[in-house]
Motif scaffolding. Structure first.
Motif, mmCIF file in Angstrom:
data_model
loop_
_atom_site.group_PDB
_atom_site.id
_atom_site.type_symbol
_atom_site.label_atom_id
_atom_site.label_comp_id
_atom_site.label_asym_id
_atom_site.label_seq_id
_atom_site.Cartn_x
_atom_site.Cartn_y
_atom_site.Cartn_z
ATOM 1 N N SER A 47 1.353 -5.877 -6.256
ATOM 2 C CA SER A 47 1.093 -7.150 -5.593
ATOM 3 C C SER A 47 1.334 -8.322 -6.549
ATOM 4 C CB SER A 47 -0.362 -7.178 -5.083
ATOM 5 O OG SER A 47 -0.678 -8.436 -4.530
ATOM 6 N N THR A 53 0.839 -1.207 0.000
ATOM 7 C CA THR A 53 0.000 0.000 0.000
ATOM 8 C C THR A 53 0.872 1.254 0.000
ATOM 9 O OG1 THR A 53 -1.783 -1.134 1.171
ATOM 10 C CG2 THR A 53 -1.769 1.275 1.265
ATOM 11 N N THR A 59 7.909 -1.579 5.022
ATOM 12 C CA THR A 59 7.037 -0.420 4.796
ATOM 13 C C THR A 59 7.853 0.862 4.738
ATOM 14 O OG1 THR A 59 5.222 -1.533 5.953
ATOM 15 C CG2 THR A 59 5.059 0.855 5.689
ATOM 16 N N SER A 116 2.633 1.772 -3.313
ATOM 17 C CA SER A 116 1.675 2.296 -4.294
ATOM 18 C C SER A 116 1.466 3.790 -4.116
ATOM 19 C CB SER A 116 0.339 1.552 -4.152
ATOM 20 O OG SER A 116 -0.663 2.147 -4.940
ATOM 21 N N GLN A 117 1.298 4.208 -2.874
ATOM 22 C CA GLN A 117 1.062 5.627 -2.599
ATOM 23 C C GLN A 117 2.244 6.497 -3.016
ATOM 24 O OE1 GLN A 117 0.267 5.399 1.590
ATOM 25 N NE2 GLN A 117 -1.912 4.966 1.330
ATOM 26 N N GLU A 134 -1.999 -0.660 -6.412
ATOM 27 C CA GLU A 134 -1.589 -1.743 -5.519
ATOM 28 C C GLU A 134 -1.566 -3.102 -6.213
ATOM 29 O OE1 GLU A 134 -3.867 -1.974 -1.964
ATOM 30 O OE2 GLU A 134 -3.461 0.086 -1.354
#
Length: 589
Positions: free
Chosen positions: A191, A177, A447, A180-181, A187
């Motif tokens: 993925s 996520t 992350t 992607s941002q 996403e």
């Protein structure tokens, strides 16, 4: 006053990189050669990073100190909060004596250490990574394996290595996520691309783990079980990541591989039961039996844990918890005080989401579990105090490691290292996973590494004519193999595996495996970029504007009500079973 980051302080990227690499090289030297304790190496590395940031990069002393403080605070919450609660839950199970029944249950399935490692470290750890993440899988599974009688070094080491397969999709897909941002790629294609890389590793990982534990010949003895574990996990990981998205691959693959392996072990057993050298023979006594109620009661802390972490991962529940249980503030003196190379001011916010944090979910699970396993809350409080004392040095280590990571990122040291890899031209796809590996080594989080480097991966790929989804996904895939040697992860595993003060042993145990897997992924990504382009998904970039809607709190409250009823039913059933006279254990003859 605003300070601007400098990426090439010597106007010579080669010289700048040599200096920027000093704090990272120091950690390798301190843990591999000098064999320092984890907290000592982390504190010294933080001091080195601060000196280089101030003297070489020109970072104001005040900002360097604030940056380190910001990192340390984040290390304490949510990271240490989660680790503390995970180990506390496990200690409650041990203190109550219920873990002896869990050990019996595992032995009734298999007394073979190789197969126990696959069930707990690989499959159950993957499931926990998908629901909680942030260190919980390693903390819980390493503690469980040590409790079962595993050599502490092997228990912690293989849990770190096993955690490789699921990290990309951890915490309900948060790493993807964020990627992607930051990159602007949707996403699903990210993925899909990760889901066409990591399953290759996932198929081989069970055999690799067993080889580490017992050697190549002993791994061959259980090849049918290894294949069942690896293929079931890889297939479910591939299917869910490619067709369902990034939120559930770990949950589905983890549970699926547990079910498949346990079912297979009902019809197949290894010819010999393998245990560690000088370890006593398996203590499983077939003349002893426990009731189903006793088994359920023993597993109740982990049943409640599973329900809680799944619930805490549901977005409507998160929205409700954050609406009434989160304090967010700008970090004083640091927010918007640093200007990035792109000219944008760096926001420095601290989110104290004390209700929606995964550690809080585990704490609630622990509080529910205390009476279920037969302890009083006074005894539970004593267990918590002992757990806090047990983790005092790991907590210091994690706080120091996060301070180290924040200084490297805020000063521009990390960007200096990234700049060199970004200038490798045609070979950049090969080095793209190295960037993710470096980011996770520094920050301890896939992350965070994606937040740092996804945009750089995207821009560099475009400049050399490679599809950006390949390199953005490579950042994620490379990052997963950096997790096992991140000082933060090492501290968590050492705490759970009773190896506090022996972090250097654990680091030396995992470091070569990290490099082997990283090189393997590098070659896969290079092939994806230039040879097997057909594997790249077709996609459209996200629009520049994305409509945002206020969360529907009604749905969240409904889910919480259902959760409360479910937990009440489970607790009532277990307590009612516990009140019945249960012999300890029945002897058949």
């Amino acid at each position: 006053m605003v300070w601007k980051q400098v990426i090439d302080p010597f106007n010579s990227i080669a010289l700048s990189v040599l200096v920027a690499a000093v704090p990272i090289l120091f950690i390798f030297w301190a843990l591999i050669i000098k064999k320092m304790k984890g907290y000592q190496a982390s504190l010294i590395a933080t001091g080195l990073a601060m000196i280089i940031a101030i003297v070489v990069y020109g970072m104001p002393v005040k900002l360097a100190l604030l940056s380190a403080t910001h990192g340390a605070v984040y290390g304490l919450f949510p990271i240490c909060w989660l680790v503390l609660m995970a180990v506390f839950l496990f200690n409650v199970t041990v203190k109550s004596g219920q873990f002896e029944i869990i050990k019996f249950f595992m032995a009734s399935i298999t007394s073979d250490r190789r197969l126990q490692a696959l069930l707990i470290a690989f499959s159950f750890g993957s499931f926990l990574e998908g629901t909680a993440g942030f260190g919980a899988p390693v903390a819980i599974t390493a503690a469980m394996l040590v409790g079962l009688g595993f050599n502490p070094l092997y228990a912690s080491g293989i849990c770190l290595i096993a955690n490789t397969a699921p990290v990309a999709f951890g915490s309900i897909g948060i790493p993807i996520t964020v990627a992607s941002q930051v990159s602007g790629i949707p996403e699903l294609p990210i993925s899909q691309m990760v889901g066409r890389t990591l399953p290759i590793l996932s198929i081989m990982l069970p055999f690799y783990l067993v080889t580490i534990i017992a050697g190549f010949k002993k791994a061959q003895e259980i090849w049918p079980a290894v294949l069942v574990s690896g293929i079931s996990f890889a297939f479910l990981q591939y299917f869910s990541s490619n067709f369902l998205g990034p939120a559930l691959p770990d949950v589905i693959a983890g549970l699926g591989s547990i079910v498949c392996l346990m079912a297979f072990l009902r019809v197949w057993k290894p010819k010999t039961v393998w245990r560690f050298a000088n370890e006593p023979a398996a203590t499983f006594n077939p003349d002893i039996s426990y009731t189903n109620g006793q088994f359920i009661r023993a597993w109740s802390p982990f049943i409640v844990l599973t329900i809680m972490v799944i619930a805490w991962g549901v977005q409507p529940i998160k929205d409700v918890l954050n609406a009434s249980g989160m304090a967010q503030f700008e970090f004083p003196g640091l927010h918007n005080a640093i200007q990035g190379e792109d000219g944008n001011l760096l926001p420095k916010l601290f989110k104290f989401n004390y209700l929606s944090a995964a550690g809080t979910a585990i704490m609630i699970a622990g509080l529910i579990a205390i009476p279920l396993v037969g302890l009083t809350y006074r005894e539970g409080l004593n267990v918590f105090g002992a757990t806090l004392n047990q983790l005092k040095f790991p907590i210091l280590t994690i706080a120091a490691v996060l301070a180290f990571a924040y200084i490297l990122n805020d000063s521009g040291i990390t960007l200096t290292l990234a700049e060199v890899l970004a200038n490798t031209g045609f070979l950049f796809p090969f080095f793209a996973p190295v960037l993710g590996w470096l980011g996770v080594f520094i920050t301890g989080s896939d992350t965070s590494a994606n937040a740092l480097f996804s945009k750089l991966q995207y821009a560099t790929a475009q400049s050399i004519g490679v599809d950006p989804v390949v390199t953005v996904a490579a950042n994620i895939s490379g990052g997963v193999v950096g997790k096992m040697i991140s000082p933060q992860s090492i501290a968590v595993a050492a705490a759970a595996g009773n190896l506090v003060g022996k972090e250097s042993e654990l680091f030396r145990f995992t470091v070569k495996h990290s490099f082997y897997m990283l090189i393997f992924i590098c070659f896969i990504v290079l092939a994806q970029a230039y040879v097997v382009k057909w594997i790249i998904p077709v996609y459209e970039m996200l629009g520049s504007k994305k409509a945002t809607a206020l969360p529907d709190l009604t749905k969240g409250y409904t889910y919480l009500l259902i959760l409360g009823v479910l937990l009440a039913v489970i607790a009532t059933t277990i307590m009612a079973t516990a009140k019945k006279k249960e012999p300890t254990p029945d002897l058949v003859n």
